[in-house]
Structures are given as C-alpha cells and as structure tokens.
Design an enzyme around this catalytic site. Structure first.
Site, PDB file in Angstrom:
ATOM      1  N   HIS A   1       0.832  -1.213   0.000  1.00 31.78           N
ATOM      2  CA  HIS A   1       0.000   0.000   0.000  1.00 31.78           C
ATOM      3  C   HIS A   1       0.867   1.264   0.000  1.00 31.78           C
ATOM      4  CE1 HIS A   1      -3.807  -2.171   0.645  1.00 31.78           C
ATOM      5  NE2 HIS A   1      -3.099  -2.945   1.444  1.00 31.78           N
TER       6      HIS A   1
ATOM      7  N   ASN B   1     -10.199  -3.144   1.782  1.00 31.11           N
ATOM      8  CA  ASN B   1      -9.838  -3.112   0.363  1.00 31.11           C
ATOM      9  C   ASN B   1     -11.086  -2.907  -0.480  1.00 31.11           C
ATOM     10  OD1 ASN B   1      -7.058  -3.673   0.812  1.00 31.11           O
ATOM     11  ND2 ASN B   1      -7.469  -5.867   0.920  1.00 31.11           N
TER      12      ASN B   1
ATOM     13  N   HIS C   1      -4.537   0.918  11.670  1.00 28.01           N
ATOM     14  CA  HIS C   1      -4.322  -0.327  12.408  1.00 28.01           C
ATOM     15  C   HIS C   1      -5.668  -0.999  12.608  1.00 28.01           C
ATOM     16  CE1 HIS C   1      -2.985  -3.349  15.037  1.00 28.01           C
ATOM     17  NE2 HIS C   1      -2.180  -2.667  15.831  1.00 28.01           N
TER      18      HIS C   1
ATOM     19  N   TYR D   1       0.458  -4.652  12.302  1.00 25.75           N
ATOM     20  CA  TYR D   1       0.337  -3.214  12.017  1.00 25.75           C
ATOM     21  C   TYR D   1       1.170  -2.359  12.969  1.00 25.75           C
ATOM     22  CZ  TYR D   1      -3.120  -3.412   8.298  1.00 25.75           C
ATOM     23  OH  TYR D   1      -3.744  -3.611   7.086  1.00 25.75           O
TER      24      TYR D   1
END
Length: 729
Positions: A82, A155, A346, A369
C-alpha cells in the site's frame, strides 16, 4: 596464543562453509528444511498457533512473530504494501441509530458528524508506480470518534488471498518484483506470483476478483470498499452480532478497460490521485454509504461457508446489506507527507461496541500493524503525529521514546499509585471503558485450520457465474495476459488445472490463448499443507453455494443513473458552432458533468458567431482515455479541420474502441466518417432508443441530442461493442 582447530583463524572461512558454498548439493538435506532465524527446524509454516482450529492466535507463537517481524521491517521508510496512496479528509453521518446492535457512540448518535481521514492505495507497487496497475485497492478509513480512533482498514475487494496471516509475507514476496532483477514493478504478471497462487488453492476466490474489472477502477470515487474481516458488534446489554462492513459508492461501481488502463499509465500515472483531488477541489465531494451485513451469534454455523474465513463473502441474497450512514470527503490534505504518508492505520484500533473475531488473518494483522508503524514512523510515538492523534485526550503511563511530543507532568508513570491521586483511573464498565467480548475458549494449542476452511472453489464459481458476458470476456483476457507473461510452462499448466475446478469453459478459453491443453489438477492440490497433514487439509471439491448467482457481484448491475463528475471532451477548432457548444455544455454542467474543450492547439479559438472560446487542452496533451465521452459540434470550418487531423480521428477511434459514448451534430458527420468505425454509424437523426442502447448519437436538434447524450453517458460503457474495441485506434 595458538588458534584452535575448530575456529577459523582471523577472517578465514571454515573449510566446511567453503564446501557448502561450492557444492550446495552436499548439504541439501539440511538446507531444504525450514528453520527459524535461530536454526530451529519448523514443522508447520502454513498455520499460526491457535487456541483450537477456529480459535484466536496465541502470542507465544514465536515462529509467526519472527516471520512477521522480519517481514514488517524489510523496507524503510516506504510502506511494505500500500505504498502508493492518496487521501482526503471528510466526515461520517449516521442515518439511524444502531443501538440495538452496538454501543459505539458514532453508530448510535445521529446528531454527530464524525471526522474521518480516508486513504486509498494500490498494494503491490512502490510509491513511484502507476495508479492504473491491475491490483487490489486499499480503502482505509480513520474515524476520529469521541471514544477514540476507530480504523476500518479494508480493500475494494471483500475477500483476501490467504486464510492465515502466517502466509502474508509469502504472498507479498511472491507478488513483489522478483528479487534477482527487481522486475516487474506493480504487476502480478510474472512467475513467482503465479507459482504461489497455483500452489495455494485458498487464493482461487480472490484471484477471480483480481482478474475481473474490479482490479482497474474508473476512479477511487467509483469503487466499493470492504472491511474484509468478520467483526463483532456488541450492544449495552453485552449481546453480540457478527458484522461485515461495506462501502457503497453513490456514483456506482465502474472500471476502465485494460487497454485503456495501460494507456493511462503511460500518459498520466497519477490518474486516480488527480481525479480524487480535482473532484474535491471542484466541490464534487465523493460519497459512499456505509453498509453492514449482520448475523446473530446463534447463526454462526448456519451457512455452508465459515464466517471467520477471510476468503469468503456472505452473499447479499442470504444477508442483505443495510445502509446505515454516509461518508463524504470534502477536504484535500494540506501536506501530502505530513498527512497521507504519515497516517498510520491499524485494524486493532477499535472502540467500545466493536470487537474482533477469531479470523486468523485478522489475528495476525493485530500484531503486524503496530510492528510496521514502529519501523516506518521511527518509534513508539507515531500516535502523536497530528494526523494520527485522536480528538479526545490521551491519559496513560506511557512515557519517553523517540520523537515524544506530549509533555507529561507529575511524578507518577505507573499504576496503581497514591502520589498522583491514583490517576489515570481505569474507566471500568460504568464509564464506558473497552471490554473484550466474553467468548468461551476451551481448546488445545494447535497449528491447523478448521475443516470448515477447506472449501476453496464454491465461491470462486459463484463469482464467475455472476459476471455478465463482457465481464467474463475481460477475465479471460486478464488470465491470458497474466499467464502469458509466465515463463515456466509447468506453472501455466498448474494454474489451468486450478481454473478447471472453477469453470471448465473459462479454463479452456484461457488454455486456447496460451496454446495449451487443460490438464487434470495436480494432486495434492494444496501444496501449502504440511507433509504429515495428509488429506485432512486438502480442499473439499463438492461444496455448492446455496446462491447460484449474486447480482451484487456484477458491475453490470451497478448504479447507472447519473453523469455527475463524468468528464466530457468537446473536439473543436476555429469556426466551431459556438451555439451548439454553449447549449450542450450548459446541459451537461447542470447534470454535474465536467466539460473540457480540446483543440489542435492551446489558447483560444473563434466560433462562427465570433465568440472567443478558451481551449482547455490541446490534442498534444489530451487523450480519449482521460474522458468518459466525446462530442463533436458542427461548424463547417471546425469540421473540415478536424476531419483532416489525424490526432482528432485517433481520439475518436480510441473512444469507440473503449466503448464510450460518442455524439456529434449532424453537420459534424464528416469527422465521424473519417474514423475506423464509420460503417457502424447510425443514420441521423438518431432515435432515443438507438442512441441510448448503442452510445452513438447524431442529431441536429440540440435539445434532443442533449437528452440522448446524457442518458447514454449515464450508462458508462457499451460493452456490446466489444469486438469493435479491437480495431486499430
């Protein structure tokens, strides 16, 4: 002092090491056994350690933690995945209180506008790659609620490649550029990716989404978002429900053609970034509705799929999506680095009323994360960076660390204490503190997956069967392109075997394009199973979905009733019919479209009524791939010039090839007759039905032309024109 024989003198390489380097076959037996970084041999690298096969991941899993920690710290400072993103500020407004489901205040108080920061991204490419790669798109939303930050990190596809986070480093290593030459960039069309996918049948459902038009969205504003995981909502009484989160774009779900995406990548790799920025700057604020699918706890095992399996959806025919609020983006960042780059999402950032489940992919992300942000943002105080800071005060005993910004006063940084009057106090239930859902756990520690995770193909079949014929054609083209880039024949054949388990017609069409025959799937199918697991972890091939076709899975069924923010190109030159330009432009602007006048050169042109008309772009810098439709107004001089201009004709040919609406005044017909699709032109004037169904409009009445044009553009594309899409452009 004499050198001991079992140690090398100075920097001398031991003889045993030399032998191993020169002859790797000599120690193949040991070299082929997987170990930890400490040399401990690993029996199972496919499953994290859980409390039961459907239980939560355990912190004592040192194998998982070592693997994920190393993966998270592989690259600095760019995000491992990402990396290429674009973001905006906005707010979320609830339609109706969800107090029956959750005590989360931002989901119960309809009077509150919750501030948000949303980041969209590609996954595989680096920061310098293109927006238009065939890829998953990240859709991460940070809610700055009055109870702390809640991050919905998802997503534009509702499922994922893998079921267990233990496999995430392997997935990303496979899709990233190959390590021996660092190619290809931002692309999955290479050997290592398809080698991994063809050995991991659990990826089959996700790969169908990736090879569909969902992987090349028209814009961030026209793509769906999904939370991917199954979460829990918990109300004040402690009653829990399973929930899936959806973002539904108000403008509908639309894509670009693959050939068009490749052209855009060369002409403007920032296409999606620019689109989002310009829409917000112009006041055309992007909007999505938040939807939830809710399943009562008692129905956890009601369906043929497992709710905790991140490679599965809940078909909307079984559990409808309830739209409960709207997300609006209305402000661009002031500084890209300070906000878009430094924002830290996160999946573990939740608020009271929302909780996790034992989804093994989610459980791994809860560790990953934080670990990633520690290395990317320099230390433990990344939550104090302004874009990450909650809107409520922070009170805890955490101190110091790299780049600390908060100045803590007082002597105490521990609890309990009496010197600081006991502050900060624990909130407890009465003060609305976070309480984890009291889920009963009674299981053995085990590295395995639930038997309910063994169906890898029923929903892949459902997705393919739900696509329209043009969408299926595009998937055949996508698989053919991607596998056509794979150099190792055995990988192509293995993947064809996997596709045959989804749809034999699909497999045969792809095989024909690759010059191969469809082989029987290799046995065992699942190469990710430890050797001693036997058939217990092999896929179950006879599971049938209770839903045969889901209309929500096809983009053909999306919203097609608006032309808001659609970009329309007017091809003009000296002597253009300025009345036609003004009339149609006003009609389009009234509907929220964006109009740009394109001429052979920049500057201004003079209309036939001596109107001075500013030109927005020239044919040197403009291209049809940046627009949703094209209009050619009349005017003898303008028509004569454009009919002889090769760039103008190419512009129209390309728009036709990509199945877009094309309109022209009747006296502009000579321009269209100079194109490759001249034989397809209707006899003017077009009728309403013909114009809207075929997307080719020629009329001499501007009122009629405007109505037909707006109706046709709202349809987005005319995929029935697909065979003509392949004519030279």
């Amino acid at each position: 002092m004499p050198v001991k024989k079992n140690k090398p003198a100075n920097n001398e390489v031991p003889e045993s090491k030399k032998d191993a380097d020169l002859n790797p076959e000599k120690e193949r037996s040991d070299a082929q056994l997987m170990t930890t970084n400490q040399g401990v041999k690993v029996n199972d690298d496919q499953n994290s350690l859980k409390s039961g096969d459907r239980g939560s991941t355990l912190m004592e899993d040192f194998i998982f933690r070592e693997k994920m920690t190393h993966f998270d710290h592989e690259r600095i400072p760019e995000r491992v995945v990402h990396a290429r993103g674009s973001a905006a500020h906005g707010y979320f407004k609830l339609y109706e209180s969800q107090a029956a489901l959750t005590k989360a205040k931002f989901l119960t108080d309809t009077s509150v506008e919750t501030p948000v920061f949303v980041r969209f991204s590609t996954v595989a490419g680096s920061r310098g790659s293109t927006d238009l790669a065939r890829d998953v798109r990240g859709f991460a939303v940070k809610f700055y609620t009055d109870e702390g930050n809640f991050d919905l990190v998802g997503n534009n596809m509702p499922v994922f490649f893998i079921q267990d986070a233990m496999k995430f480093p392997d997935l990303v290593h496979a899709v990233k550029p190959e390590p021996h030459h660092e190619m290809p960039q931002a692309a999955s069309a290479h050997d290592t990716f398809w080698d991994f996918i063809s050995l991991m049948p659990e990826s089959t459902h996700m790969i169908m989404w990736l090879m569909s038009d969902r992987a090349i969205p028209r814009s961030y504003r026209m793509m769906e978002g999904f939370g991917v995981h199954t979460f829990r909502l918990i109300n004040e009484e402690g009653v829990a429900h399973f929930v899936k989160f959806h973002w539904k774009p108000v403008l509908g779900v639309h894509s670009v053609a693959w050939d068009e995406a490749q052209n855009i990548s060369g002409k403007d790799p920032d296409y999606h970034r620019r689109d989002l920025w310009e829409a917000i700057e112009s006041g055309a604020y992007p909007e999505w509705e938040l939807g939830i699918q809710v399943v009562p706890e008692e129905d956890e095992h009601k369906y043929e799929f497992d709710l905790l399996d991140p490679t599965k959806i809940i078909p909307e025919e079984l559990v409808p999506v309830q739209r409960i609020g709207k997300l609006t983006l209305n402000r661009n960042p002031d500084n890209f680095f300070a906000e878009t780059e430094q924002v830290a999402f996160h999946v573990g950032n939740i608020v009271p009323g929302i909780d996790f489940t034992n989804d093994p992919l989610m459980q791994g992300r809860l560790f990953s994360y934080t670990d990633t942000q520690l290395i990317r943002l320099g230390g433990p105080n990344f939550h104090e960076i302004p874009i990450n800071r909650p809107v409520v005060p922070i009170h805890n005993n955490q101190r110091d660390g790299h780049m600390r910004q908060q100045i803590n006063v007082g002597r105490t940084s521990y609890n309990p204490n009496s010197i600081g009057s006991g502050c900060p106090f624990q909130a407890g239930k009465m003060q609305g503190g976070f309480t984890s859902y009291a889920e009963r756990i009674d299981a053995h520690k085990i590295r395995a997956r639930s038997q309910s995770f063994r169906d890898h193909f029923s929903q892949a079949k459902l997705f393919y069967n739900s696509q329209s014929d043009p969408e299926k054609d595009h998937m055949v083209d996508a698989f053919s392109f991607e596998l056509g880039k794979v150099e190792i024949k055995e990988i192509r054949e293995r993947m064809l075997g996997i596709l045959s388990l989804v749809d034999m017609g699909l497999a045969n069409r792809v095989a024909r394009n690759l010059g191969l025959h469809v082989p029987a799937p290799e046995r065992p199918i699942n190469k990710g199973v430890p050797a001693d697991a036997g058939d217990e972890q092999e896929p179950i091939l006879d599971v049938k979905s209770s839903v045969e076709v889901s209309s929500a899975l096809s983009m053909a069924n999306t919203v097609k009733n608006s032309i808001k923010t659609r970009k329309i190109a007017f091809l003009v030159d000296e002597g253009v019919n300025d009345d036609s330009v003004v009339l149609l432009q006003d009609a389009l602007l009234d509907q929220g479209a964006v109009v740009e006048l394109i001429a052979p050169r920049l500057g201004t042109i003079t209309g036939k009524n001596n109107t001075i008309i500013p030109v927005n772009k020239s044919l040197l810098t403009a291209a049809s791939v940046f627009y949703d439709a094209v209009y050619v107004p009349g005017g003898a001089s303008s028509v004569g010039s454009l009919a002889k201009d090769h760039q103008a004709i190419h512009f129209l040919n390309e728009a036709f090839k990509h199945c877009k609406t094309i309109a022209a005044d009747t006296d502009a017909l000579p321009v269209l007759e100079a194109t490759n699709f001249a034989k397809k032109l209707p006899v003017p004037p077009t009728t309403d039905i013909k114009a809207v169904e075929e997307g080719l409009i020629i009329h001499n009445d501007m009122g009629v032309l405007g109505i037909q044009f707006i109706a046709a553009v709202s349809k987005h594309r005319f995929w029935d024109r697909e065979p003509e899409r392949r004519v030279p452009a």
